[in-house]
Motif scaffolding. Structure first.
Motif, PDB file in Angstrom:
ATOM      1  N   ARG A  83       0.841  -1.216   0.000  1.00  0.00           N
ATOM      2  CA  ARG A  83       0.000   0.000   0.000  1.00  0.00           C
ATOM      3  C   ARG A  83       0.872   1.261   0.000  1.00  0.00           C
ATOM      4  NH1 ARG A  83      -5.415  -0.340   0.601  1.00  0.00           N
ATOM      5  NH2 ARG A  83      -5.666   1.793   1.330  1.00  0.00           N
ATOM      6  N   THR A  84       1.917   1.235   0.815  1.00  0.00           N
ATOM      7  CA  THR A  84       2.801   2.396   0.869  1.00  0.00           C
ATOM      8  C   THR A  84       3.453   2.629  -0.488  1.00  0.00           C
ATOM      9  OG1 THR A  84       3.217   2.048   3.216  1.00  0.00           O
ATOM     10  CG2 THR A  84       4.818   3.394   2.020  1.00  0.00           C
ATOM     11  N   PHE A  85       3.914   1.555  -1.125  1.00  0.00           N
ATOM     12  CA  PHE A  85       4.545   1.672  -2.438  1.00  0.00           C
ATOM     13  C   PHE A  85       3.555   2.235  -3.462  1.00  0.00           C
ATOM     14  CE2 PHE A  85       7.132   1.050  -5.993  1.00  0.00           C
ATOM     15  CZ  PHE A  85       6.415   0.372  -6.975  1.00  0.00           C
ATOM     16  N   ILE A  86       2.346   1.687  -3.506  1.00  0.00           N
ATOM     17  CA  ILE A  86       1.365   2.137  -4.492  1.00  0.00           C
ATOM     18  C   ILE A  86       1.005   3.605  -4.265  1.00  0.00           C
ATOM     19  CG2 ILE A  86      -1.036   1.857  -5.259  1.00  0.00           C
ATOM     20  CD1 ILE A  86      -0.601  -1.190  -4.938  1.00  0.00           C
ATOM     21  N   PHE A  87       0.818   4.005  -3.003  1.00  0.00           N
ATOM     22  CA  PHE A  87       0.466   5.400  -2.753  1.00  0.00           C
ATOM     23  C   PHE A  87       1.667   6.328  -2.906  1.00  0.00           C
ATOM     24  CE2 PHE A  87      -3.540   3.720  -1.375  1.00  0.00           C
ATOM     25  CZ  PHE A  87      -4.412   4.680  -1.860  1.00  0.00           C
ATOM     26  N   SER A  88       2.867   5.814  -2.797  1.00  0.00           N
ATOM     27  CA  SER A  88       4.039   6.631  -3.117  1.00  0.00           C
ATOM     28  C   SER A  88       4.053   6.951  -4.606  1.00  0.00           C
ATOM     29  CB  SER A  88       5.330   5.901  -2.730  1.00  0.00           C
ATOM     30  OG  SER A  88       5.431   5.765  -1.353  1.00  0.00           O
ATOM     31  N   VAL A  89       3.748   5.938  -5.417  1.00  0.00           N
ATOM     32  CA  VAL A  89       3.668   6.150  -6.865  1.00  0.00           C
ATOM     33  C   VAL A  89       2.518   7.113  -7.173  1.00  0.00           C
ATOM     34  CG1 VAL A  89       3.209   5.029  -9.088  1.00  0.00           C
ATOM     35  CG2 VAL A  89       4.719   3.923  -7.421  1.00  0.00           C
TER      36      VAL A  89
ATOM     37  N   ASP B  44      -0.274  20.692   2.896  1.00  0.00           N
ATOM     38  CA  ASP B  44       0.177  19.557   3.700  1.00  0.00           C
ATOM     39  C   ASP B  44      -0.959  18.968   4.534  1.00  0.00           C
ATOM     40  OD1 ASP B  44       2.748  19.553   2.742  1.00  0.00           O
ATOM     41  OD2 ASP B  44       3.597  20.678   4.429  1.00  0.00           O
ATOM     42  N   GLN B  45      -1.793  19.819   5.125  1.00  0.00           N
ATOM     43  CA  GLN B  45      -2.912  19.314   5.920  1.00  0.00           C
ATOM     44  C   GLN B  45      -3.880  18.541   5.029  1.00  0.00           C
ATOM     45  OE1 GLN B  45      -4.471  22.947   7.535  1.00  0.00           O
ATOM     46  NE2 GLN B  45      -3.178  22.874   9.363  1.00  0.00           N
ATOM     47  N   ARG B  46      -4.177  19.083   3.866  1.00  0.00           N
ATOM     48  CA  ARG B  46      -5.088  18.430   2.932  1.00  0.00           C
ATOM     49  C   ARG B  46      -4.523  17.082   2.497  1.00  0.00           C
ATOM     50  NH1 ARG B  46      -6.163  22.569   0.155  1.00  0.00           N
ATOM     51  NH2 ARG B  46      -4.300  22.523  -1.129  1.00  0.00           N
ATOM     52  N   GLU B  47      -3.234  17.059   2.170  1.00  0.00           N
ATOM     53  CA  GLU B  47      -2.593  15.824   1.720  1.00  0.00           C
ATOM     54  C   GLU B  47      -2.635  14.759   2.811  1.00  0.00           C
ATOM     55  OE1 GLU B  47      -0.495  13.542  -1.197  1.00  0.00           O
ATOM     56  OE2 GLU B  47      -1.707  15.342  -1.272  1.00  0.00           O
TER      57      GLU B  47
ATOM     58  N   LEU C 162      -4.689  11.233   2.486  1.00  0.00           N
ATOM     59  CA  LEU C 162      -3.956   9.968   2.577  1.00  0.00           C
ATOM     60  C   LEU C 162      -4.402   9.137   3.779  1.00  0.00           C
ATOM     61  CD1 LEU C 162      -0.351  11.100   1.595  1.00  0.00           C
ATOM     62  CD2 LEU C 162      -1.820   9.540   0.321  1.00  0.00           C
ATOM     63  N   ARG C 163      -4.686   9.787   4.890  1.00  0.00           N
ATOM     64  CA  ARG C 163      -5.094   9.055   6.097  1.00  0.00           C
ATOM     65  C   ARG C 163      -6.525   8.528   5.982  1.00  0.00           C
ATOM     66  NH1 ARG C 163      -3.779   6.766   9.660  1.00  0.00           N
ATOM     67  NH2 ARG C 163      -4.505   7.811  11.510  1.00  0.00           N
ATOM     68  N   ILE C 164      -7.446   9.344   5.467  1.00  0.00           N
ATOM     69  CA  ILE C 164      -8.864   8.969   5.479  1.00  0.00           C
ATOM     70  C   ILE C 164      -9.282   8.267   4.191  1.00  0.00           C
ATOM     71  CG2 ILE C 164     -11.216   9.878   5.621  1.00  0.00           C
ATOM     72  CD1 ILE C 164     -10.001  12.106   7.450  1.00  0.00           C
ATOM     73  N   VAL C 165      -9.005   8.859   3.053  1.00  0.00           N
ATOM     74  CA  VAL C 165      -9.446   8.264   1.792  1.00  0.00           C
ATOM     75  C   VAL C 165      -8.598   7.048   1.433  1.00  0.00           C
ATOM     76  CG1 VAL C 165      -9.784   8.659  -0.676  1.00  0.00           C
ATOM     77  CG2 VAL C 165     -10.345  10.458   0.949  1.00  0.00           C
ATOM     78  N   ALA C 166      -7.275   7.201   1.532  1.00  0.00           N
ATOM     79  CA  ALA C 166      -6.388   6.093   1.167  1.00  0.00           C
ATOM     80  C   ALA C 166      -6.243   5.075   2.295  1.00  0.00           C
ATOM     81  CB  ALA C 166      -5.014   6.634   0.774  1.00  0.00           C
ATOM     82  N   ASP C 167      -6.696   5.421   3.514  1.00  0.00           N
ATOM     83  CA  ASP C 167      -6.667   4.513   4.654  1.00  0.00           C
ATOM     84  C   ASP C 167      -5.242   4.053   4.983  1.00  0.00           C
ATOM     85  OD1 ASP C 167      -7.865   3.121   6.756  1.00  0.00           O
ATOM     86  OD2 ASP C 167      -8.163   1.306   5.550  1.00  0.00           O
ATOM     87  N   LEU C 168      -4.306   5.010   4.964  1.00  0.00           N
ATOM     88  CA  LEU C 168      -2.917   4.702   5.280  1.00  0.00           C
ATOM     89  C   LEU C 168      -2.623   5.062   6.733  1.00  0.00           C
ATOM     90  CD1 LEU C 168      -1.127   6.039   2.085  1.00  0.00           C
ATOM     91  CD2 LEU C 168      -1.711   3.686   2.616  1.00  0.00           C
ATOM     92  N   SER C 169      -1.645   4.391   7.313  1.00  0.00           N
ATOM     93  CA  SER C 169      -1.243   4.683   8.690  1.00  0.00           C
ATOM     94  C   SER C 169      -0.406   5.957   8.736  1.00  0.00           C
ATOM     95  CB  SER C 169      -0.419   3.519   9.248  1.00  0.00           C
ATOM     96  OG  SER C 169       0.843   3.481   8.611  1.00  0.00           O
ATOM     97  N   VAL C 170      -0.220   6.464   9.945  1.00  0.00           N
ATOM     98  CA  VAL C 170       0.606   7.655  10.137  1.00  0.00           C
ATOM     99  C   VAL C 170       2.009   7.408   9.585  1.00  0.00           C
ATOM    100  CG1 VAL C 170       1.706   9.103  11.889  1.00  0.00           C
ATOM    101  CG2 VAL C 170      -0.705   8.516  12.104  1.00  0.00           C
ATOM    102  N   GLU C 171       2.546   6.228   9.870  1.00  0.00           N
ATOM    103  CA  GLU C 171       3.906   5.910   9.419  1.00  0.00           C
ATOM    104  C   GLU C 171       3.985   5.846   7.889  1.00  0.00           C
ATOM    105  OE1 GLU C 171       2.244   4.233  11.842  1.00  0.00           O
ATOM    106  OE2 GLU C 171       3.399   5.057  13.522  1.00  0.00           O
ATOM    107  N   GLN C 172       2.965   5.276   7.253  1.00  0.00           N
ATOM    108  CA  GLN C 172       2.965   5.199   5.793  1.00  0.00           C
ATOM    109  C   GLN C 172       2.895   6.595   5.176  1.00  0.00           C
ATOM    110  OE1 GLN C 172      -0.424   2.541   5.707  1.00  0.00           O
ATOM    111  NE2 GLN C 172       0.790   0.952   4.718  1.00  0.00           N
ATOM    112  N   VAL C 173       2.039   7.449   5.727  1.00  0.00           N
ATOM    113  CA  VAL C 173       1.919   8.818   5.216  1.00  0.00           C
ATOM    114  C   VAL C 173       3.231   9.568   5.436  1.00  0.00           C
ATOM    115  CG1 VAL C 173       0.689  11.016   5.463  1.00  0.00           C
ATOM    116  CG2 VAL C 173      -0.586   8.863   5.553  1.00  0.00           C
TER     117      VAL C 173
ATOM    118  N   GLY D  75       6.192   8.316   5.459  1.00  0.00           N
ATOM    119  CA  GLY D  75       7.126   7.862   4.429  1.00  0.00           C
ATOM    120  C   GLY D  75       6.850   8.478   3.074  1.00  0.00           C
ATOM    121  N   ILE D  76       5.588   8.592   2.715  1.00  0.00           N
ATOM    122  CA  ILE D  76       5.210   9.160   1.419  1.00  0.00           C
ATOM    123  C   ILE D  76       5.557  10.638   1.354  1.00  0.00           C
ATOM    124  CG2 ILE D  76       3.217   9.794  -0.026  1.00  0.00           C
ATOM    125  CD1 ILE D  76       1.958   7.110   0.869  1.00  0.00           C
ATOM    126  N   MET D  77       5.257  11.366   2.437  1.00  0.00           N
ATOM    127  CA  MET D  77       5.450  12.819   2.429  1.00  0.00           C
ATOM    128  C   MET D  77       6.834  13.229   2.923  1.00  0.00           C
ATOM    129  SD  MET D  77       1.690  14.179   3.580  1.00  0.00           S
ATOM    130  CE  MET D  77       2.161  15.885   3.324  1.00  0.00           C
TER     131      MET D  77
END
Length: 182
Positions: free
Chosen positions: A70-76, A130-133, A137-148, A150-152
């Motif tokens: 998930r982290t990889f896909i959302f990084s892309v 940054d707040q919007r992103e 990522l947290r709500i729509v993409a359902d990513l964890s704090v750590e994943q977000v 890493g992406i940002m």
């Protein structure tokens, strides 16, 4: 919570099996599509397809199981979004198509649903980038704090603060609208 891949589907995808990639696409593409729509991409479906075209040949290099995938896909996806906004900034703006002025057809169910998202999109537009992103990522993409984080490329603490401030700003906006409506 969104549907999850089974361990067998994940293993199949990472080993290059087409049925595994199909499962990855089926499970994760709706979240990617939602991420792009929430960020105002005009052709979110095409950008979603681009993400998975980019992901497919690189799946065998993904590490970290479900979370890593998930982290990889959302990084892309995030990188594609940045490219989209850069390209948009360099592209001349044309007059937008106004469906209300086009009487050749009636609105579809999809048009009705997307129209109701306008309030959400305008509320998100009041936040800083940054707040919007973080919220998307947290709500729509359902990513964890750590994943977000890493992406940002930020610390988990910074992500938590951005999320907190964004939610507070949205809460205040809702209070203002409720107060104005009274």
């Amino acid at each position: 919570m969104a549907a999850q891949l089974t361990d067998d589907e994940l293993s199949a995808a990472l080993s290059g099996d087409p049925s595994g990639f199909s499962a990855v696409y089926s499970v994760i593409s709706p979240a990617v599509l939602g991420y792009f729509r929430a960020r105002g991409v005009d052709d979110a479906e095409a950008l979603t397809q681009d993400v998975f075209v980019d992901v497919l040949p690189k799946l065998s290099n993904v590490r970290g199981g479900h979370s890593g995938l998930r982290t990889f896909i959302f990084s892309v996806a995030h990188a594609r979004l940045v490219d989209y906004h850069r390209r948009s900034a360099r592209t001349p703006h044309f007059t937008e198509f106004d469906p209300l002025e086009d009487h050749r057809r009636s609105s579809s169910a999809e048009d009705e649903v997307l129209g109701s998202m306008g309030g959400i999109t305008s509320a998100l537009a009041t936040l800083n980038d940054d707040q919007r992103e973080v919220l998307v990522l947290r709500i729509v993409a359902d990513l964890s704090v750590e994943q977000v984080a890493g992406i940002m490329d930020k610390t988990p603490g910074a992500i938590k603060q951005l999320q907190r401030r964004g939610l507070i700003a949205l809460r205040e906006l809702v209070k203002e609208k409720d107060h104005a409506a009274s």
